[in-house]
Design a protein around this motif. Structure first.
Motif, PDB file in Angstrom:
ATOM      1  N   MET A   3       0.859  -1.184   0.000  1.00  0.00           N
ATOM      2  CA  MET A   3       0.000   0.000   0.000  1.00  0.00           C
ATOM      3  C   MET A   3       0.897   1.237   0.000  1.00  0.00           C
ATOM      4  N   PRO A   4       0.990   1.978  -1.105  1.00  0.00           N
ATOM      5  CA  PRO A   4       1.940   3.094  -1.201  1.00  0.00           C
ATOM      6  C   PRO A   4       1.723   4.161  -0.134  1.00  0.00           C
ATOM      7  N   LEU A   5       2.801   4.587   0.483  1.00  0.00           N
ATOM      8  CA  LEU A   5       2.718   5.641   1.493  1.00  0.00           C
ATOM      9  C   LEU A   5       2.101   6.905   0.896  1.00  0.00           C
ATOM     10  N   ALA A   6       2.361   7.160  -0.374  1.00  0.00           N
ATOM     11  CA  ALA A   6       1.772   8.331  -1.024  1.00  0.00           C
ATOM     12  C   ALA A   6       0.245   8.290  -0.979  1.00  0.00           C
ATOM     13  N   HIS A   7      -0.324   7.084  -0.999  1.00  0.00           N
ATOM     14  CA  HIS A   7      -1.772   6.969  -0.918  1.00  0.00           C
ATOM     15  C   HIS A   7      -2.272   7.367   0.469  1.00  0.00           C
ATOM     16  N   GLY A   8      -1.527   6.997   1.502  1.00  0.00           N
ATOM     17  CA  GLY A   8      -1.899   7.406   2.844  1.00  0.00           C
ATOM     18  C   GLY A   8      -1.900   8.918   2.985  1.00  0.00           C
ATOM     19  N   ARG A   9      -0.867   9.548   2.478  1.00  0.00           N
ATOM     20  CA  ARG A   9      -0.780  11.006   2.564  1.00  0.00           C
ATOM     21  C   ARG A   9      -1.894  11.670   1.758  1.00  0.00           C
ATOM     22  N   ARG A  10      -2.227  11.076   0.626  1.00  0.00           N
ATOM     23  CA  ARG A  10      -3.290  11.629  -0.212  1.00  0.00           C
ATOM     24  C   ARG A  10      -4.652  11.487   0.468  1.00  0.00           C
ATOM     25  N   LEU A  11      -4.908  10.343   1.122  1.00  0.00           N
ATOM     26  CA  LEU A  11      -6.159  10.147   1.845  1.00  0.00           C
ATOM     27  C   LEU A  11      -6.304  11.177   2.965  1.00  0.00           C
ATOM     28  N   ALA A  12      -5.217  11.410   3.703  1.00  0.00           N
ATOM     29  CA  ALA A  12      -5.258  12.381   4.800  1.00  0.00           C
ATOM     30  C   ALA A  12      -5.572  13.780   4.283  1.00  0.00           C
ATOM     31  N   GLU A  13      -5.115  14.087   3.075  1.00  0.00           N
ATOM     32  CA  GLU A  13      -5.391  15.403   2.495  1.00  0.00           C
ATOM     33  C   GLU A  13      -6.826  15.490   1.983  1.00  0.00           C
TER      34      GLU A  13
END
Length: 292
Positions: free
Chosen positions: A240-250
């Motif tokens: 699960m790409p970390l970039a996806h986590g950051r994008r979800l939080a945004e």
């Protein structure tokens, strides 16, 4: 484990509020697991949180369940998300914190994005499928291919999961958990030993991967969920790409991000205390809109 009869079939669940010796009086926390897993994924965090909160963890029909579903059960991701909503309704759980890891996080996104979030006060997304990451990684692609087999051939394919070294391969659980070998062996037992579970698993995998854009559509509606949201991601996640986590939080209006070290996707297995601590602190932060 307790049981409840839902429209899809009988669902087993852990509920610390139903015990006589445990289960805090704080708001309920409902935990959702991923494909080929059961509610025991959450044993560690529940042990940490149950003194303060009622903790509820259903074993959803995602391939490691022990009670077969009805022939007409909808085992697609939206179908299982509706089953989660039915579960909340039947237990009359209100203002819950809905927590999901792996495919459980995808289910949380679907619950809150499809207008079914009346009983949900907060969400926690823990290293999970999002956007176009479906099927996710080598494990997801392997399951998508295996789901095309007949139930009998799928059962033969899954027999190799009896072997710990096989379960630790990247195509199995090797990139999902660093420390959860015992749990992964337990999760494989139903599909290895029960013909009716193999049938359910094949139906489920075909339905889940038939629509690979379902989470992209869900993401478009996430900004409408204006309630507290926590995104917890494994910094070393290879699925699960970390970039996806950051994008979800945004995307989430009240989203905040916590990154966890020394863990793969299944943070509840690899870093249960750290995850529980993040959830505990998150639940102590008041909702800025007290009218909800």
């Amino acid at each position: 484990m307790r049981e409840i009869e839902l429209t899809a079939g009988t669902v087993e669940y852990e509920d610390t509020g139903a015990r006589t010796d445990a289960g805090g009086s704080g708001p309920a926390v409902v935990f959702l697991h991923g494909l080929m897993m059961d509610a025991s994924l959450w044993d560690g965090p529940i042990a940490e949180l149950s003194g303060e909160h009622r903790c509820v963890a259903p074993t959803l029909p995602l391939g490691a369940h022990r009670r077969a579903m009805r022939d007409d059960a909808d085992l697609s991701l939206p179908g299982v998300a509706r089953l989660v909503v039915e579960f909340l309704d039947r237990l009359d759980l209100r203002d819950v914190t809905l927590v999901g890891n792996d495919t459980g996080g995808a289910l949380v996104q679907l619950v809150v994005s499809e207008g079914a979030a009346e009983r949900v006060g907060r969400v926690v997304l823990v290293s999970c499928e999002a956007f176009d990451n479906l099927p996710p990684g080598l494990t997801g692609r392997t399951l998508a291919l295996a789901g095309k087999l007949s139930p009998r051939m799928f059962g033969l394919f899954m027999q190799q999961m009896r072997i710990g070294a096989v379960r630790r391969l990247p195509v199995a659980f090797g990139w999902l958990t660093k420390r959860g070998g015992t749990a992964t062996g337990r999760w494989m037992r139903p599909v290895i030993t029960q013909q009716e579970i193999r049938r359910d698993a094949v139906r489920m995998l075909r339905a889940v991967f038939a629509d690979t854009r379902v989470l992209l559509r869900a993401a478009e509606r996430l900004p409408a969920f204006d309630r507290p949201a926590l995104v917890v991601w494994a910094r070393d996640d290879r699925v699960m790409p970390l970039a996806h986590g950051r994008r979800l939080a945004e995307l989430l209006p009240q989203g905040r991000l916590v990154e966890i070290e020394d863990s793969h996707t299944l943070i509840p297995l690899d870093r249960p205390a750290e995850l529980a601590s993040a959830v505990r602190e998150f639940m102590r932060v008041p909702d800025p809109d007290p009218r909800r």
